[in-house]
Design a protein around this motif. Structure first.
Motif, PDB file in Angstrom:
ATOM      1  N   ALA A 150       0.828  -1.208   0.000  1.00  0.00           N
ATOM      2  CA  ALA A 150       0.000   0.000   0.000  1.00  0.00           C
ATOM      3  C   ALA A 150       0.863   1.258   0.000  1.00  0.00           C
ATOM      4  CB  ALA A 150      -0.934  -0.016   1.211  1.00  0.00           C
ATOM      5  N   LEU A 151       1.874   1.303   0.869  1.00  0.00           N
ATOM      6  CA  LEU A 151       2.748   2.471   0.933  1.00  0.00           C
ATOM      7  C   LEU A 151       3.522   2.658  -0.370  1.00  0.00           C
ATOM      8  CD1 LEU A 151       4.285   2.313   4.539  1.00  0.00           C
ATOM      9  CD2 LEU A 151       2.619   3.950   3.652  1.00  0.00           C
ATOM     10  N   LEU A 152       3.987   1.558  -0.933  1.00  0.00           N
ATOM     11  CA  LEU A 152       4.733   1.635  -2.186  1.00  0.00           C
ATOM     12  C   LEU A 152       3.852   2.159  -3.311  1.00  0.00           C
ATOM     13  CD1 LEU A 152       7.581   0.959  -3.238  1.00  0.00           C
ATOM     14  CD2 LEU A 152       6.713  -1.283  -3.898  1.00  0.00           C
ATOM     15  N   ALA A 153       2.610   1.675  -3.354  1.00  0.00           N
ATOM     16  CA  ALA A 153       1.680   2.113  -4.400  1.00  0.00           C
ATOM     17  C   ALA A 153       1.368   3.599  -4.270  1.00  0.00           C
ATOM     18  CB  ALA A 153       0.396   1.294  -4.317  1.00  0.00           C
ATOM     19  N   VAL A 154       1.109   4.053  -3.026  1.00  0.00           N
ATOM     20  CA  VAL A 154       0.816   5.474  -2.814  1.00  0.00           C
ATOM     21  C   VAL A 154       2.040   6.330  -3.137  1.00  0.00           C
ATOM     22  CG1 VAL A 154       0.217   7.206  -1.086  1.00  0.00           C
ATOM     23  CG2 VAL A 154      -0.963   5.012  -1.092  1.00  0.00           C
ATOM     24  N   VAL A 171       2.126   9.262  -5.862  1.00  0.00           N
ATOM     25  CA  VAL A 171       2.471  10.642  -5.541  1.00  0.00           C
ATOM     26  C   VAL A 171       3.605  11.140  -6.429  1.00  0.00           C
ATOM     27  CG1 VAL A 171       3.439  12.143  -3.757  1.00  0.00           C
ATOM     28  CG2 VAL A 171       1.661  10.496  -3.163  1.00  0.00           C
ATOM     29  N   SER A 172       4.611  10.274  -6.655  1.00  0.00           N
ATOM     30  CA  SER A 172       5.774  10.669  -7.453  1.00  0.00           C
ATOM     31  C   SER A 172       5.442  10.830  -8.928  1.00  0.00           C
ATOM     32  CB  SER A 172       6.898   9.643  -7.286  1.00  0.00           C
ATOM     33  OG  SER A 172       7.287   9.541  -5.935  1.00  0.00           O
ATOM     34  N   VAL A 173       4.576   9.949  -9.442  1.00  0.00           N
ATOM     35  CA  VAL A 173       4.276   9.953 -10.874  1.00  0.00           C
ATOM     36  C   VAL A 173       3.130  10.896 -11.220  1.00  0.00           C
ATOM     37  CG1 VAL A 173       3.516   8.535 -12.816  1.00  0.00           C
ATOM     38  CG2 VAL A 173       5.169   7.623 -11.183  1.00  0.00           C
ATOM     39  N   ASP A 174       2.098  10.898 -10.367  1.00  0.00           N
ATOM     40  CA  ASP A 174       0.890  11.672 -10.685  1.00  0.00           C
ATOM     41  C   ASP A 174       0.532  12.571  -9.509  1.00  0.00           C
ATOM     42  OD1 ASP A 174      -1.293  12.573 -12.060  1.00  0.00           O
ATOM     43  OD2 ASP A 174      -2.550  10.823 -11.667  1.00  0.00           O
ATOM     44  N   PHE A 186      -3.015  13.494  -6.744  1.00  0.00           N
ATOM     45  CA  PHE A 186      -2.895  13.381  -5.287  1.00  0.00           C
ATOM     46  C   PHE A 186      -3.316  14.684  -4.619  1.00  0.00           C
ATOM     47  CE2 PHE A 186      -0.368  14.022  -1.432  1.00  0.00           C
ATOM     48  CZ  PHE A 186      -0.662  12.867  -0.729  1.00  0.00           C
ATOM     49  N   LEU A 187      -2.890  15.803  -5.191  1.00  0.00           N
ATOM     50  CA  LEU A 187      -3.201  17.101  -4.599  1.00  0.00           C
ATOM     51  C   LEU A 187      -4.684  17.430  -4.695  1.00  0.00           C
ATOM     52  CD1 LEU A 187      -0.183  19.235  -5.880  1.00  0.00           C
ATOM     53  CD2 LEU A 187      -0.435  18.016  -3.726  1.00  0.00           C
ATOM     54  N   LYS A 188      -5.344  16.973  -5.767  1.00  0.00           N
ATOM     55  CA  LYS A 188      -6.777  17.227  -5.919  1.00  0.00           C
ATOM     56  C   LYS A 188      -7.574  16.550  -4.807  1.00  0.00           C
ATOM     57  CE  LYS A 188      -6.813  17.821 -10.953  1.00  0.00           C
ATOM     58  NZ  LYS A 188      -7.263  17.237 -12.248  1.00  0.00           N
ATOM     59  N   ILE A 189      -7.088  15.387  -4.376  1.00  0.00           N
ATOM     60  CA  ILE A 189      -7.804  14.628  -3.345  1.00  0.00           C
ATOM     61  C   ILE A 189      -7.512  15.171  -1.953  1.00  0.00           C
ATOM     62  CG2 ILE A 189      -8.005  12.359  -2.242  1.00  0.00           C
ATOM     63  CD1 ILE A 189      -7.555  11.110  -4.966  1.00  0.00           C
ATOM     64  N   MET A 236       4.443  17.976   0.525  1.00  0.00           N
ATOM     65  CA  MET A 236       5.051  17.056  -0.440  1.00  0.00           C
ATOM     66  C   MET A 236       6.325  17.652  -1.005  1.00  0.00           C
ATOM     67  SD  MET A 236       3.310  15.217  -3.743  1.00  0.00           S
ATOM     68  CE  MET A 236       3.197  16.706  -4.716  1.00  0.00           C
ATOM     69  N   GLN A 237       6.324  18.942  -1.313  1.00  0.00           N
ATOM     70  CA  GLN A 237       7.498  19.586  -1.868  1.00  0.00           C
ATOM     71  C   GLN A 237       8.606  19.715  -0.836  1.00  0.00           C
ATOM     72  OE1 GLN A 237       6.084  23.300  -3.414  1.00  0.00           O
ATOM     73  NE2 GLN A 237       4.676  22.333  -4.823  1.00  0.00           N
ATOM     74  N   PHE A 238       8.216  19.846   0.423  1.00  0.00           N
ATOM     75  CA  PHE A 238       9.214  20.098   1.456  1.00  0.00           C
ATOM     76  C   PHE A 238       9.952  18.825   1.872  1.00  0.00           C
ATOM     77  CE2 PHE A 238      10.371  21.003   5.963  1.00  0.00           C
ATOM     78  CZ  PHE A 238      11.249  22.036   5.705  1.00  0.00           C
ATOM     79  N   VAL A 239       9.263  17.726   2.016  1.00  0.00           N
ATOM     80  CA  VAL A 239       9.894  16.500   2.527  1.00  0.00           C
ATOM     81  C   VAL A 239       9.904  15.373   1.519  1.00  0.00           C
ATOM     82  CG1 VAL A 239       9.301  17.049   4.907  1.00  0.00           C
ATOM     83  CG2 VAL A 239       7.705  15.728   3.560  1.00  0.00           C
ATOM     84  N   ASN A 240       9.489  15.651   0.278  1.00  0.00           N
ATOM     85  CA  ASN A 240       9.472  14.609  -0.736  1.00  0.00           C
ATOM     86  C   ASN A 240       8.739  13.361  -0.248  1.00  0.00           C
ATOM     87  OD1 ASN A 240      10.916  16.036  -2.725  1.00  0.00           O
ATOM     88  ND2 ASN A 240      12.837  15.571  -1.728  1.00  0.00           N
ATOM     89  N   VAL A 241       7.479  13.550   0.076  1.00  0.00           N
ATOM     90  CA  VAL A 241       6.669  12.484   0.635  1.00  0.00           C
ATOM     91  C   VAL A 241       6.661  11.238  -0.247  1.00  0.00           C
ATOM     92  CG1 VAL A 241       4.306  11.835   1.250  1.00  0.00           C
ATOM     93  CG2 VAL A 241       5.191  14.042   1.938  1.00  0.00           C
ATOM     94  N   GLY A 242       6.609  11.439  -1.558  1.00  0.00           N
ATOM     95  CA  GLY A 242       6.548  10.299  -2.474  1.00  0.00           C
ATOM     96  C   GLY A 242       7.739   9.375  -2.313  1.00  0.00           C
ATOM     97  N   TYR A 243       8.935   9.946  -2.276  1.00  0.00           N
ATOM     98  CA  TYR A 243      10.143   9.135  -2.140  1.00  0.00           C
ATOM     99  C   TYR A 243      10.223   8.468  -0.770  1.00  0.00           C
ATOM    100  CZ  TYR A 243      11.522  11.600  -6.357  1.00  0.00           C
ATOM    101  OH  TYR A 243      11.553  12.115  -7.626  1.00  0.00           O
TER     102      TYR A 243
END
Length: 238
Positions: free
Chosen positions: A24-28, A32-35, A39-42, A51-58
């Motif tokens: 689940a975490l890997l998919a999210v 986040v990284s690709v699209d 993610f932001l719309k939701i 997300m920009q500050f801590v690179n949540v996707g990575y």
């Protein structure tokens, strides 16, 4: 024999849960990284800054990958009775546990050192970027609003920043009684003495120390139990 079978089943189910959480975490994280826009719309505009500050996707990808590997090794080791997989599972979990304990000790013993180190990094960044870098400014605005604080130390962190230079004012969070129509001046901020964010964060942690400690103890207990069970299975496998 019954105890061995029971522990084997519990080990498999526990690590299956870890494996699914990792997926689940890997998919999210990949999403986040690709699209990112979807993610932001939701989750709204606030998540954009975080997300920009801590690179949540990575971060999510890394955490998901670790849980994925850990869960797979535990499930495979318990189901196939693989001593190699069980030992790898035990070793990875032991490294994570030691890292968590070390981080807790450093946080408790070297709080002052950490504060001084962060001050050397954060305060110059505030004076340089607050008011000129939108993402940086938004992160600090969200932090100050959420913690009811001002700067890293206090209002003086913002003096000579681009924001202060542009209007000779401080962020409104530095003045308790300021409104949108009343700019926050140095004289008012000095009188109000709003707490710095680092000390406010420490206060919040100490205020909720029981909850934080309980969660940490629960996680540590689960890790210890998983290590003990994996070691027991390892020692009793033929």
């Amino acid at each position: 024999m019954q105890c061995f079978s029971f522990l084997k089943t519990m080990m498999f189910l526990f690590n299956l849960l870890i494996f699914l959480c990792g997926v689940a975490l890997l998919a999210v994280g990949i999403w986040v990284s690709v699209d990112g826009p979807s993610f932001l719309k939701i989750f709204g505009s606030t998540s954009s800054t975080a997300m920009q500050f801590v690179n949540v996707g990575y971060f999510l990808i890394a955490a998901g990958a670790v849980l994925l590997v850990l869960g797979f090794l535990g499930c495979y080791g318990a189901h196939r009775e693989s001593k190699c997989a069980l030992m790898m599972f035990f070793s990875i979990l032991l490294i994570i546990f030691i890292a968590e304990v070390a981080a807790a000790v450093v946080a408790l013993v070297y709080t002052t050192m950490a504060e001084n180190f962060l001050r050397l990094l954060v305060v110059p960044a505030i004076k340089k970027d607050y008011g000129s870098q939108d993402d940086f400014s938004q992160v600090w605005n969200i932090t100050m609003e959420g913690l009811n604080c001002c700067g890293f130390n206090n209002y003086t962190d913002f003096v000579d920043s681009p924001f202060y230079t542009a209007g000779n004012t401080l962020p409104p969070y530095c003045c308790k009684n300021s409104t949108s129509n009343e700019p926050c001046k140095v004289t008012v901020a000095e009188k109000d003495s709003v707490q710095g964010c680092f000390k406010q964060l420490l206060y919040q942690i100490r205020t909720h120390a029981v909850t934080v400690g309980g969660v940490a103890a629960g996680i540590a207990g689960l890790e210890l139990a998983a290590m003990i069970v994996s070691l027991y299975l390892y020692c009793n496998l033929k």
